[in-house]
Design an enzyme around this catalytic site. Structure first.
Site, mmCIF file in Angstrom:
data_model
loop_
_atom_site.group_PDB
_atom_site.id
_atom_site.type_symbol
_atom_site.label_atom_id
_atom_site.label_comp_id
_atom_site.label_asym_id
_atom_site.label_seq_id
_atom_site.Cartn_x
_atom_site.Cartn_y
_atom_site.Cartn_z
ATOM 1 N NE ARG A 191 -3.797 5.382 -1.352
ATOM 2 C CZ ARG A 191 -4.472 5.001 -2.430
ATOM 3 N NH1 ARG A 191 -4.157 3.860 -3.020
ATOM 4 N NH2 ARG A 191 -5.462 5.737 -2.916
ATOM 5 C CE LYS B 241 -5.924 2.389 -8.848
ATOM 6 N NZ LYS B 241 -5.424 2.920 -7.563
#
Length: 358
Positions: free
Chosen positions: A132, A37
């Site tokens: 998260r 990513k």
């Protein structure tokens, strides 16, 4: 060659980092997925990771996964962030497995997979304290039971994320939470858990010092491979190379200027305020990149005597007082940190130069 801002991508060094990290993990029964990513799913970077021993490639953006799938049609791909309800069909079409933490999304995946006569593998995530993604611990086993009854999806393991948001470090305690959930799922509910995805670059130190509890068997590693850095302290991982990406930027001004601004000090373009230290006159060089290219994140100068002062959107100012000779048109070179790399690879103004030395 036009001396635009550029980033050198040293594929041989990325491959060596992947080979080293996947090798030490493999010796401990751990599969490593290379996370692309930070490079927008760059296929060349992906190939280097695979050549270095990664079992597959992982990315958070469905667009990046589509880019990888187009170039590498036979490679296993993992989606490490749900792309949103509107892109779930594309995710299912392009990825072999995905990390999931919301029942509504998982139920929608089930419907889409059934309509396509497919079975999509998912790794449900449990909250380990970093706050998260992840089911809360009290909800995790009931969620697994619900997921196990859905058609079109298959539980391919369980996982948890640490460090990325709140900086919570992996530990024997939070790794054991995952192992205990896997044991309970299998022994009490008959849900087979093949993969326990408890690690990323942040967990590599536990492998190196032999403190990782046995049974964690899947890591999703990005920064350790692409930059060779330990995310817990931003120090180099022993055995890894850190100059895998190098930014080159052109000097567009060199002047002696004061080290303290003149006038009332307010916020700069990014809303930051500074306390300036009077260091007298400085030789200051401006280079042709800025916060739009780097996100104002870490850049480490390669040349001795160069110190970053600050950046606006399109200019970065460096103190080059201790550099003997520097002129307009010269190139200053930097090793980017992870945040800067994200922005540089995303910038349309940065030329990408692939380098592989035999």
């Amino acid at each position: 060659m036009e001396n635009t801002p550029y980033i050198e991508i040293h594929l041989d060094k990325i491959e060596r980092n992947a080979n080293y990290l996947s090798g030490i993990c493999r010796k401990n029964g751990i599969d490593v997925w290379g996370v692309t990513k930070s490079t927008l799913g760059d296929p060349e970077v992906g190939k280097a990771m695979l050549s270095g021993g990664c079992v597959g490639l992982a990315d958070s953006r469905v667009e990046n996964l589509e880019r990888l799938r187009k170039s590498l049609p036979d490679v296993k791909l993992l989606c490490i962030r749900p792309p949103g309800l509107s892109k779930l069909e594309r995710m299912i079409d392009v990825s072999d497995v995905s990390l999931q933490s919301d029942l509504r999304i998982i139920e929608e995946i089930s419907k889409i997979a059934i309509s396509k006569n497919k079975k999509h593998r998912i790794i449900p995530m449990v909250e380990l304290g970093d706050l998260r993604e992840g089911f809360m611990p009290d909800d995790f086993l009931p969620a697994l039971m619900r997921i196990s009854k859905l058609e079109g999806v298959e539980i391919g393991g369980i996982g948890g994320v640490l460090t990325c948001l709140s900086g919570v470090a992996p530990s024997i305690e939070n790794m054991t939470v995952l192992l205990n959930f896997a044991r309970l799922a299998e022994n009490e509910f008959g849900i087979r858990i093949d993969k326990i995805a408890g690690g990323a670059t942040n967990t590599i130190p536990m492998v190196i010092d032999s403190t990782l509890p046995q049974g964690i068997n899947e890591f999703h590693v990005g920064e350790g491979i692409v930059l060779g850095m330990d995310v817990l302290d931003r120090k180099p991982i022993p055995g890894c190379e850190t100059d895998t990406f190098v930014l080159g930027a052109e000097v567009i001004e060199v002047y002696e200027k004061p080290s303290v601004p003149t006038g009332e000090i307010t916020q700069n373009v990014f809303g930051h305020s500074h306390d300036f230290v009077d260091k007298g006159m400085q030789k200051r060089a401006i280079i042709n990149v800025g916060g739009q290219d780097t996100g104002n994140s870490l850049l480490t100068p390669i040349q001795d005597g160069v110190t970053l002062i600050d950046a606006s959107s399109d200019h970065t100012v460096c103190d080059v007082t201790d550099v003997c000779e520097i002129s307009v048109g010269d190139t200053l070179r930097f090793v980017p940190g992870y945040g800067a790399l994200l922005h540089l690879m995303d910038s349309a103004y940065i030329e990408k130069r692939y380098i592989r030395k035999l």
